[in-house]
Structures are given as C-alpha cells and as structure tokens.
Design a protein around this motif. Structure first.
Motif, PDB file in Angstrom:
ATOM      1  N   LYS A  31       3.222  -1.915  10.780  1.00  0.00           N
ATOM      2  CA  LYS A  31       4.162  -0.944  11.340  1.00  0.00           C
ATOM      3  C   LYS A  31       5.581  -1.507  11.317  1.00  0.00           C
ATOM      4  O   LYS A  31       6.535  -0.800  10.987  1.00  0.00           O
ATOM      5  CB  LYS A  31       3.758  -0.566  12.757  1.00  0.00           C
ATOM      6  N   LYS A  32       5.738  -2.781  11.638  1.00  0.00           N
ATOM      7  CA  LYS A  32       7.061  -3.406  11.603  1.00  0.00           C
ATOM      8  C   LYS A  32       7.622  -3.389  10.188  1.00  0.00           C
ATOM      9  O   LYS A  32       8.801  -3.105   9.984  1.00  0.00           O
ATOM     10  CB  LYS A  32       6.980  -4.845  12.116  1.00  0.00           C
ATOM     11  N   VAL A  33       6.786  -3.693   9.202  1.00  0.00           N
ATOM     12  CA  VAL A  33       7.233  -3.675   7.805  1.00  0.00           C
ATOM     13  C   VAL A  33       7.669  -2.265   7.428  1.00  0.00           C
ATOM     14  O   VAL A  33       8.720  -2.077   6.812  1.00  0.00           O
ATOM     15  CB  VAL A  33       6.125  -4.180   6.853  1.00  0.00           C
ATOM     16  N   ALA A  34       6.872  -1.272   7.785  1.00  0.00           N
ATOM     17  CA  ALA A  34       7.215   0.121   7.475  1.00  0.00           C
ATOM     18  C   ALA A  34       8.536   0.515   8.130  1.00  0.00           C
ATOM     19  O   ALA A  34       9.383   1.159   7.501  1.00  0.00           O
ATOM     20  CB  ALA A  34       6.093   1.049   7.930  1.00  0.00           C
ATOM     21  N   ASP A  35       8.734   0.118   9.367  1.00  0.00           N
ATOM     22  CA  ASP A  35       9.985   0.436  10.065  1.00  0.00           C
ATOM     23  C   ASP A  35      11.183  -0.217   9.384  1.00  0.00           C
ATOM     24  O   ASP A  35      12.206   0.426   9.152  1.00  0.00           O
ATOM     25  CB  ASP A  35       9.916  -0.019  11.528  1.00  0.00           C
ATOM     26  N   ILE A  36      11.060  -1.490   9.042  1.00  0.00           N
ATOM     27  CA  ILE A  36      12.159  -2.217   8.396  1.00  0.00           C
ATOM     28  C   ILE A  36      12.518  -1.589   7.054  1.00  0.00           C
ATOM     29  O   ILE A  36      13.679  -1.491   6.683  1.00  0.00           O
ATOM     30  CB  ILE A  36      11.791  -3.705   8.216  1.00  0.00           C
ATOM     31  N   CYS A  37      11.499  -1.139   6.320  1.00  0.00           N
ATOM     32  CA  CYS A  37      11.712  -0.570   4.983  1.00  0.00           C
ATOM     33  C   CYS A  37      11.921   0.940   5.000  1.00  0.00           C
ATOM     34  O   CYS A  37      11.978   1.574   3.948  1.00  0.00           O
ATOM     35  CB  CYS A  37      10.529  -0.916   4.091  1.00  0.00           C
ATOM     36  N   ASN A  38      12.004   1.523   6.194  1.00  0.00           N
ATOM     37  CA  ASN A  38      12.177   2.976   6.338  1.00  0.00           C
ATOM     38  C   ASN A  38      11.090   3.764   5.611  1.00  0.00           C
ATOM     39  O   ASN A  38      11.374   4.745   4.928  1.00  0.00           O
ATOM     40  CB  ASN A  38      13.563   3.407   5.861  1.00  0.00           C
ATOM     41  N   GLU A  42       2.075   5.635   7.173  1.00  0.00           N
ATOM     42  CA  GLU A  42       1.429   4.522   7.866  1.00  0.00           C
ATOM     43  C   GLU A  42       0.903   3.520   6.840  1.00  0.00           C
ATOM     44  O   GLU A  42       0.167   3.878   5.920  1.00  0.00           O
ATOM     45  CB  GLU A  42       0.269   5.025   8.726  1.00  0.00           C
ATOM     46  N   LEU A  43       1.297   2.276   6.980  1.00  0.00           N
ATOM     47  CA  LEU A  43       0.796   1.228   6.098  1.00  0.00           C
ATOM     48  C   LEU A  43      -0.452   0.630   6.724  1.00  0.00           C
ATOM     49  O   LEU A  43      -0.501   0.391   7.914  1.00  0.00           O
ATOM     50  CB  LEU A  43       1.849   0.132   5.906  1.00  0.00           C
ATOM     51  N   THR A  44      -1.459   0.392   5.887  1.00  0.00           N
ATOM     52  CA  THR A  44      -2.706  -0.173   6.377  1.00  0.00           C
ATOM     53  C   THR A  44      -3.103  -1.368   5.531  1.00  0.00           C
ATOM     54  O   THR A  44      -2.570  -1.581   4.442  1.00  0.00           O
ATOM     55  CB  THR A  44      -3.846   0.867   6.297  1.00  0.00           C
ATOM     56  N   PHE A  45      -4.044  -2.135   6.024  1.00  0.00           N
ATOM     57  CA  PHE A  45      -4.576  -3.264   5.272  1.00  0.00           C
ATOM     58  C   PHE A  45      -5.190  -2.757   3.963  1.00  0.00           C
ATOM     59  O   PHE A  45      -5.041  -3.367   2.907  1.00  0.00           O
ATOM     60  CB  PHE A  45      -5.616  -4.002   6.117  1.00  0.00           C
TER      61      PHE A  45
END
Length: 88
Positions: A31-38, A42-45
């Motif tokens: 979630k942090k990666v998704a937020d930083i990259c706009n 939802e990113l998942t494993f």
C-alpha cells in the motif's frame, strides 16, 4: 562475512536457513508503494510475483527453469502459471 553477520538472527520460522527470511506478506508495504507511486489499484504479493516473473525475468531471457527455482517451486509447471505470452 554476510553469513557471519546473520549468524544469530532474531526469532524466525527458518531456523535451518543460514540467512534470515524476510516476510513480504505485510499488506501495508505494498500500500505504501502504491501511494508513493500514485497507483490507484491495490498491489498484492500475487501481482508482484507475476510482474517479477514476466517483466524482470522472462523478458530478459531468464530460463523458465531458473525462474521456477527463484520463485521456490518444486515443479516447473507451477512456474508456467506465472508466465504469459508477450508481444515483445
């Protein structure tokens, strides 16, 4: 030197391994990666494994047998599940 550095790792589930195993199952990291990259999706494993299998390895001519080992599969057919045909 690396093995000596991690000779006495903190309590983990992999006491028989020479190096500590870091879990990538914590959803807040993706979630942090998704937020930083706009990224609104939802990113998942699961998505990360597919991206790694296709973008990082197979498009760079890594053999599927090598990919299978990198993903920790005992059966090559399992690794085939992570692959798809790309136009390139």
């Amino acid at each position: 030197m690396i093995i000596d550095k991690y000779k006495n790792p903190p309590q983990t589930n992999n006491q028989d391994k020479p190096l500590p195993f870091l879990s990538n199952q914590k959803k807040s990291y993706s979630k942090k990666v998704a937020d930083i990259c706009n990224i609104d999706k939802e990113l998942t494993f699961y998505i990360a494994r597919h991206t790694f299998a296709n973008t990082v390895t197979l498009t760079n001519d890594v053999l599927i047998e090598t990919l299978s080992k990198m993903l920790g599969h005992k059966n090559l057919r399992t690794a085939e599940h992570y692959t798809k045909v790309l136009d390139s």
